[in-house]
Scaffold this active site. Structure first.
Site, PDB file in Angstrom:
ATOM      1  N   THR A  38      -5.395 -17.872 -10.982  1.00 42.52           N
ATOM      2  CA  THR A  38      -5.037 -18.578 -11.787  1.00 42.52           C
ATOM      3  C   THR A  38      -3.655 -19.879 -11.501  1.00 42.52           C
ATOM      4  OG1 THR A  38      -4.023 -16.753 -12.402  1.00 42.52           O
ATOM      5  CG2 THR A  38      -6.014 -17.621 -13.669  1.00 42.52           C
ATOM      6  N   GLY A 124      -5.178  -8.265   5.789  1.00 42.13           N
ATOM      7  CA  GLY A 124      -6.441  -8.451   4.938  1.00 42.13           C
ATOM      8  C   GLY A 124      -6.622  -7.827   3.822  1.00 42.13           C
ATOM      9  N   SER A 130       1.204 -12.055   4.935  1.00 41.62           N
ATOM     10  CA  SER A 130       1.506 -13.128   5.192  1.00 41.62           C
ATOM     11  C   SER A 130       2.625 -13.617   4.647  1.00 41.62           C
ATOM     12  CB  SER A 130       0.078 -14.414   5.653  1.00 41.62           C
ATOM     13  OG  SER A 130      -0.143 -14.951   4.433  1.00 41.62           O
ATOM     14  N   ASP A 174       2.262 -15.149  -4.685  1.00 44.20           N
ATOM     15  CA  ASP A 174       2.417 -13.946  -3.211  1.00 44.20           C
ATOM     16  C   ASP A 174       3.902 -14.012  -2.977  1.00 44.20           C
ATOM     17  OD1 ASP A 174      -0.394 -13.811  -3.304  1.00 44.20           O
ATOM     18  OD2 ASP A 174      -0.983 -14.576  -1.825  1.00 44.20           O
TER      19      ASP A 174
HETATM   20  C1  GLA Z   1      -3.691 -15.800  -2.464  1.00 45.70           C
HETATM   21  C2  GLA Z   1      -3.487 -16.669  -2.530  1.00 45.70           C
HETATM   22  C3  GLA Z   1      -2.387 -16.218  -3.811  1.00 45.70           C
HETATM   23  C4  GLA Z   1      -3.610 -16.513  -5.300  1.00 45.70           C
HETATM   24  C5  GLA Z   1      -4.263 -15.648  -5.030  1.00 45.70           C
HETATM   25  C6  GLA Z   1      -5.208 -15.529  -6.054  1.00 45.70           C
HETATM   26  O1  GLA Z   1      -3.384 -14.444  -2.123  1.00 45.70           O
HETATM   27  O2  GLA Z   1      -2.114 -16.968  -1.327  1.00 45.70           O
HETATM   28  O3  GLA Z   1      -1.390 -17.526  -4.513  1.00 45.70           O
HETATM   29  O4  GLA Z   1      -4.577 -17.586  -5.365  1.00 45.70           O
HETATM   30  O5  GLA Z   1      -5.251 -15.312  -3.716  1.00 45.70           O
HETATM   31  O6  GLA Z   1      -5.225 -15.602  -7.274  1.00 45.70           O
END
Ligand code: GLA
Length: 389
Positions: A38, A124, A130, A174
């Site tokens: 989202t 992963g 990261s 993240d």
């Molecule tokens: C990865 C991306 C985030 C987000 C998620 C899915 O972690 O880095 O920005 O889009 O996928 O919610």
């Protein structure tokens, strides 16, 4: 962590005997309770920083060399400030170099530095290993060079590092969670305005259990970028017919019926999932405020269904793990977490049911999938910070 802070400091001294005492920065991985895929659609997310983190010991050099060591991988990498460019495919130096590049883009005069990285965020696994490294690097350089950046600016820089050096067009969740996390709170983040609220998330005997499929999400970056484009296509189609539409945040299910479904049922499904997920998240926050974790948990199962059947970012191992906890009364909610195609499921579970569940699910999973099942009980901790040995 794989090294204690004392060991990290001693290791630094041993490798870079000529340099000053390093500063050490801890930057955590994250979980996300609900609100997946989202963020780049200007929707809502509900992440939190966790007790697993990347640790960077770093000090400036007198010349322009950048000397990096990844302790856990037993690898090193050396380059020069004047020669910053992405290296190889999804290679760890990119997270650091990409972050350095953001300072240069802002006109900050960068010096060379020595750094050792160690991390206990599994790679992963969908826990943002990261982003943890990017945030650690940006935070550390901001500190060492005394640039005076605020945290939200550093979040943006860390996100750009991922875009430009790792090639994943990630949203902001993240890096935001890693940098802004607060102990025992989840962050309700509006990814359009970046307004955020810390919501208490101390659930007594209910714990966050992560079950790691140990499927490395190798498809993740290409499919991730594809999903992003599919969502943009849905927005373009609605935009051609309606005014004031900037992202899926402005799109309703009725608009999809009218302008997207007929053109592509597949793209309709992608966009429909995102709109429904935002609703689930907002209602889930109300559940949380009321202390109705069972209702929040049901929405997590709903989220998984959408991610698997509509957004198509799950895999058979993730689906299996969610299926096999569904009928367990002690599990209030479960779903795949993060970008998808592997990594972990997040489960809200009563503490005393964790071991009995593992005793059943682990051997069964390993037998059927031929892969190890690892698990962690995550606690919610503070975001990026300086640490001392
Ligand atoms: C990865 C991306 C985030 C987000 C998620 C899915 O972690 O880095 O920005 O889009 O996928 O919610």
């Amino acid at each position: 962590m794989s090294l204690s802070l004392q060991e990290l400091q001693a290791d630094f001294k041993q490798h870079f005997s000529e340099s000053l005492k390093p500063i050490m920065v801890r930057s955590p991985g994250r979980v996300n309770i609900i609100g997946e895929h989202t963020d780049y659609n200007e929707g809502f997310v509900l992440p939190a920083a966790i007790d697993k983190a990347a640790y960077l010991a770093i000090s400036l050099r007198d010349d322009d060399q950048i000397r990096l060591i990844a302790k856990d991988l037993n690898e090193s990498f050396t380059t020069n400030v004047a020669d910053l460019k992405p290296v190889g495919d999804a290679s760890w130096p990119n997270y650091i170099l990409g972050s350095v590049a953001q300072f240069i883009k802002r006109g900050v005069k960068i010096k060379g530095f020595n750094a050792i990285l160690t991390s206990d965020v599994p790679m992963g696994a969908g826990l943002s290993s990261s982003a943890a490294v990017e945030c650690a690097t940006v935070f550390a350089l901001n500190e060492l060079l005394q640039v005076g950046l605020d945290r939200v600016t550093m979040v943006h820089m860390a996100q750009k590092a991922e875009h430009e050096f790792a090639g994943v067009m990630c949203g902001i969740m993240d890096q935001f969670a890693s940098m802004m996390g607060k102990k025992d709170h989840v962050i309700r983040l509006d990814c359009r305005s970046l307004e955020y609220v810390y919501v208490p998330f101390s659930l007594g005997s209910i714990k966050i259990l992560l079950l790691n499929t140990n499927v490395k999400h190798s498809l993740a970056s290409s499919e991730y970028n594809t999903r992003r484009r599919e969502c943009e296509t849905a927005v373009e189609w609605v935009c051609a017919n309606k005014q004031g539409i900037q992202s899926l945040r402005d799109v309703t299910l009725e608009m999809l019926d009218e302008f997207v479904l007929k053109q592509s049922p597949e793209i309709d499904q992608r966009a429909r999932y995102v709109i429904e997920e935002n609703t689930r998240l907002l209602e889930g926050c109300t559940d949380l405020q009321k202390g109705d974790i069972s209702s929040l948990g049901k929405k997590m199962f709903g989220s998984h269904h959408g991610l698997s059947a509509m957004y198509h970012v799950s895999c058979k191992e993730l689906d299996w793990l969610v299926d096999h906890v569904k009928n367990n009364d002690a599990v209030l909610g479960a779903r795949m977490m993060g970008g998808g195609f592997g990594g972990c499921t997040i489960n809200l579970i009563h503490e005393d049911a964790i071991q009995p569940l593992i005793d059943i699910v682990k051997p069964a999973y390993e037998e059927v999938m031929g892969l190890p099942l690892t698990y962690y009980v995550a606690t919610i901790e503070n975001g990026t910070e300086i640490v001392t040995a």
